[in-house]
Design a protein around this motif. Structure first.
Motif, PDB file in Angstrom:
ATOM      1  N   MET A   1     -22.557  43.331 -17.254  1.00 56.26           N
ATOM      2  CA  MET A   1     -21.964  42.457 -18.245  1.00 56.26           C
ATOM      3  C   MET A   1     -20.714  43.121 -18.818  1.00 56.26           C
ATOM      4  O   MET A   1     -20.682  44.315 -19.036  1.00 56.26           O
ATOM      5  N   ALA A   2     -19.729  42.325 -19.063  1.00 58.31           N
ATOM      6  CA  ALA A   2     -18.468  42.809 -19.618  1.00 58.31           C
ATOM      7  C   ALA A   2     -18.434  42.533 -21.124  1.00 58.31           C
ATOM      8  O   ALA A   2     -19.264  41.785 -21.647  1.00 58.31           O
ATOM      9  N   HIS A   3     -17.479  43.132 -21.805  1.00 56.45           N
ATOM     10  CA  HIS A   3     -17.355  42.875 -23.239  1.00 56.45           C
ATOM     11  C   HIS A   3     -15.898  42.973 -23.681  1.00 56.45           C
ATOM     12  O   HIS A   3     -15.075  43.573 -22.998  1.00 56.45           O
ATOM     13  N   ARG A   4     -15.615  42.368 -24.810  1.00 61.45           N
ATOM     14  CA  ARG A   4     -14.311  42.463 -25.472  1.00 61.45           C
ATOM     15  C   ARG A   4     -14.576  42.890 -26.916  1.00 61.45           C
ATOM     16  O   ARG A   4     -15.324  42.236 -27.638  1.00 61.45           O
ATOM     17  N   ASN A   5     -13.972  43.989 -27.310  1.00 64.42           N
ATOM     18  CA  ASN A   5     -14.075  44.451 -28.689  1.00 64.42           C
ATOM     19  C   ASN A   5     -13.100  43.683 -29.565  1.00 64.42           C
ATOM     20  O   ASN A   5     -12.064  43.221 -29.096  1.00 64.42           O
ATOM     21  N   PHE A   6     -13.433  43.564 -30.840  1.00 64.29           N
ATOM     22  CA  PHE A   6     -12.514  42.972 -31.807  1.00 64.29           C
ATOM     23  C   PHE A   6     -12.673  43.692 -33.136  1.00 64.29           C
ATOM     24  O   PHE A   6     -13.669  44.370 -33.381  1.00 64.29           O
ATOM     25  N   LYS A   7     -11.661  43.566 -33.968  1.00 68.14           N
ATOM     26  CA  LYS A   7     -11.638  44.204 -35.290  1.00 68.14           C
ATOM     27  C   LYS A   7     -11.733  43.142 -36.377  1.00 68.14           C
ATOM     28  O   LYS A   7     -11.386  41.982 -36.156  1.00 68.14           O
ATOM     29  N   LYS A   8     -12.148  43.550 -37.550  1.00 68.05           N
ATOM     30  CA  LYS A   8     -12.261  42.592 -38.657  1.00 68.05           C
ATOM     31  C   LYS A   8     -10.918  41.973 -39.001  1.00 68.05           C
ATOM     32  O   LYS A   8     -10.858  40.853 -39.477  1.00 68.05           O
ATOM     33  N   GLU A   9      -9.829  42.683 -38.704  1.00 68.82           N
ATOM     34  CA  GLU A   9      -8.490  42.149 -38.971  1.00 68.82           C
ATOM     35  C   GLU A   9      -8.144  40.973 -38.067  1.00 68.82           C
ATOM     36  O   GLU A   9      -7.206  40.224 -38.342  1.00 68.82           O
ATOM     37  N   ASP A  10      -8.887  40.790 -36.975  1.00 66.01           N
ATOM     38  CA  ASP A  10      -8.638  39.690 -36.044  1.00 66.01           C
ATOM     39  C   ASP A  10      -9.156  38.351 -36.555  1.00 66.01           C
ATOM     40  O   ASP A  10      -8.802  37.303 -36.032  1.00 66.01           O
ATOM     41  N   PHE A  11     -10.016  38.362 -37.571  1.00 69.00           N
ATOM     42  CA  PHE A  11     -10.575  37.132 -38.122  1.00 69.00           C
ATOM     43  C   PHE A  11      -9.562  36.423 -39.017  1.00 69.00           C
ATOM     44  O   PHE A  11      -8.744  37.061 -39.676  1.00 69.00           O
ATOM     45  N   VAL A  12      -9.663  35.093 -39.053  1.00 69.80           N
ATOM     46  CA  VAL A  12      -8.836  34.251 -39.910  1.00 69.80           C
ATOM     47  C   VAL A  12      -9.777  33.366 -40.718  1.00 69.80           C
ATOM     48  O   VAL A  12     -10.737  32.818 -40.171  1.00 69.80           O
ATOM     49  N   GLN A  13      -9.506  33.225 -42.012  1.00 70.30           N
ATOM     50  CA  GLN A  13     -10.345  32.372 -42.850  1.00 70.30           C
ATOM     51  C   GLN A  13      -9.921  30.913 -42.683  1.00 70.30           C
ATOM     52  O   GLN A  13      -8.739  30.590 -42.732  1.00 70.30           O
ATOM     53  N   ASP A  14     -10.908  30.020 -42.478  1.00 70.23           N
ATOM     54  CA  ASP A  14     -10.580  28.601 -42.309  1.00 70.23           C
ATOM     55  C   ASP A  14     -10.731  27.860 -43.643  1.00 70.23           C
ATOM     56  O   ASP A  14     -11.018  28.463 -44.674  1.00 70.23           O
ATOM     57  N   GLU A  15     -10.537  26.546 -43.604  1.00 76.30           N
ATOM     58  CA  GLU A  15     -10.553  25.731 -44.829  1.00 76.30           C
ATOM     59  C   GLU A  15     -11.909  25.749 -45.533  1.00 76.30           C
ATOM     60  O   GLU A  15     -11.982  25.592 -46.747  1.00 76.30           O
ATOM     61  N   SER A  16     -12.991  25.934 -44.783  1.00 80.61           N
ATOM     62  CA  SER A  16     -14.336  25.918 -45.370  1.00 80.61           C
ATOM     63  C   SER A  16     -14.723  27.268 -45.974  1.00 80.61           C
ATOM     64  O   SER A  16     -15.773  27.389 -46.588  1.00 80.61           O
ATOM     65  N   GLY A  17     -13.892  28.284 -45.790  1.00 80.05           N
ATOM     66  CA  GLY A  17     -14.189  29.602 -46.334  1.00 80.05           C
ATOM     67  C   GLY A  17     -14.835  30.536 -45.327  1.00 80.05           C
ATOM     68  O   GLY A  17     -15.014  31.715 -45.604  1.00 80.05           O
ATOM     69  N   GLN A  18     -15.208  30.000 -44.159  1.00 80.69           N
ATOM     70  CA  GLN A  18     -15.765  30.848 -43.111  1.00 80.69           C
ATOM     71  C   GLN A  18     -14.643  31.578 -42.394  1.00 80.69           C
ATOM     72  O   GLN A  18     -13.493  31.146 -42.404  1.00 80.69           O
ATOM     73  N   TYR A  19     -15.004  32.676 -41.753  1.00 83.00           N
ATOM     74  CA  TYR A  19     -14.039  33.435 -40.963  1.00 83.00           C
ATOM     75  C   TYR A  19     -14.267  33.137 -39.493  1.00 83.00           C
ATOM     76  O   TYR A  19     -15.406  32.985 -39.050  1.00 83.00           O
ATOM     77  N   LYS A  20     -13.178  33.053 -38.740  1.00 80.72           N
ATOM     78  CA  LYS A  20     -13.300  32.779 -37.311  1.00 80.72           C
ATOM     79  C   LYS A  20     -12.382  33.689 -36.530  1.00 80.72           C
ATOM     80  O   LYS A  20     -11.358  34.154 -37.026  1.00 80.72           O
ATOM     81  N   ILE A  21     -12.800  33.937 -35.301  1.00 79.92           N
ATOM     82  CA  ILE A  21     -11.996  34.697 -34.360  1.00 79.92           C
ATOM     83  C   ILE A  21     -11.900  33.846 -33.097  1.00 79.92           C
ATOM     84  O   ILE A  21     -12.846  33.139 -32.755  1.00 79.92           O
ATOM     85  N   GLU A  22     -10.759  33.900 -32.446  1.00 85.43           N
ATOM     86  CA  GLU A  22     -10.487  33.026 -31.310  1.00 85.43           C
ATOM     87  C   GLU A  22     -10.300  33.838 -30.033  1.00 85.43           C
ATOM     88  O   GLU A  22      -9.659  34.884 -30.048  1.00 85.43           O
ATOM     89  N   PHE A  23     -10.902  33.339 -28.947  1.00 84.11           N
ATOM     90  CA  PHE A  23     -10.735  33.925 -27.618  1.00 84.11           C
ATOM     91  C   PHE A  23     -10.317  32.825 -26.660  1.00 84.11           C
ATOM     92  O   PHE A  23     -10.698  31.672 -26.830  1.00 84.11           O
ATOM     93  N   GLN A  24      -9.585  33.179 -25.635  1.00 85.23           N
ATOM     94  CA  GLN A  24      -9.246  32.264 -24.557  1.00 85.23           C
ATOM     95  C   GLN A  24     -10.386  32.288 -23.538  1.00 85.23           C
ATOM     96  O   GLN A  24     -10.927  33.355 -23.246  1.00 85.23           O
ATOM     97  N   LYS A  25     -10.755  31.119 -23.020  1.00 90.77           N
ATOM     98  CA  LYS A  25     -11.818  31.066 -22.007  1.00 90.77           C
ATOM     99  C   LYS A  25     -11.506  31.982 -20.832  1.00 90.77           C
ATOM    100  O   LYS A  25     -12.402  32.599 -20.280  1.00 90.77           O
ATOM    101  N   GLY A  26     -10.258  32.075 -20.457  1.00 86.22           N
ATOM    102  CA  GLY A  26      -9.873  32.929 -19.343  1.00 86.22           C
ATOM    103  C   GLY A  26     -10.132  34.402 -19.587  1.00 86.22           C
ATOM    104  O   GLY A  26     -10.266  35.188 -18.654  1.00 86.22           O
ATOM    105  N   ASN A  27     -10.242  34.808 -20.861  1.00 87.71           N
ATOM    106  CA  ASN A  27     -10.476  36.212 -21.195  1.00 87.71           C
ATOM    107  C   ASN A  27     -11.950  36.579 -21.276  1.00 87.71           C
ATOM    108  O   ASN A  27     -12.303  37.744 -21.116  1.00 87.71           O
TER     109      ASN A  27
END
Length: 75
Positions: free
Chosen positions: A1-27
């Protein structure tokens, strides 16, 4: 299995107050076998049941606060 690391700085807060991070399906693939893990202070990882949404060519992971972690997927 493969993995992609991410940092907390990669998250963006949305209108509902939740945080989200985005990946491309190709990645990280299109499979439904995505596993989200949060890195703990001791460097170990714990599995989360994060909300995952797909839209067009993007995959979004939602959580209540940003965190350092990784997403695990089949190659």
């Amino acid at each position: 299995m493969a993995h992609r690391n991410f940092k907390k700085e990669d998250f963006v807060q949305d209108e509902s107050g939740q945080y989200k991070i985005e990946f491309q399906k190709g990645n990280i693939g299109e499979g439904s076998d995505l596993i989200v893990e949060r890195q703990k202070e001791d460097g170990e990882y714990e599995t989360l049941q994060a909300e995952i949404k797909r839209h067009e060519e993007n995959i979004f992971i939602f959580w209540s606060e940003p965190f350092d972690g990784r997403v695990i997927f089949d190659e």
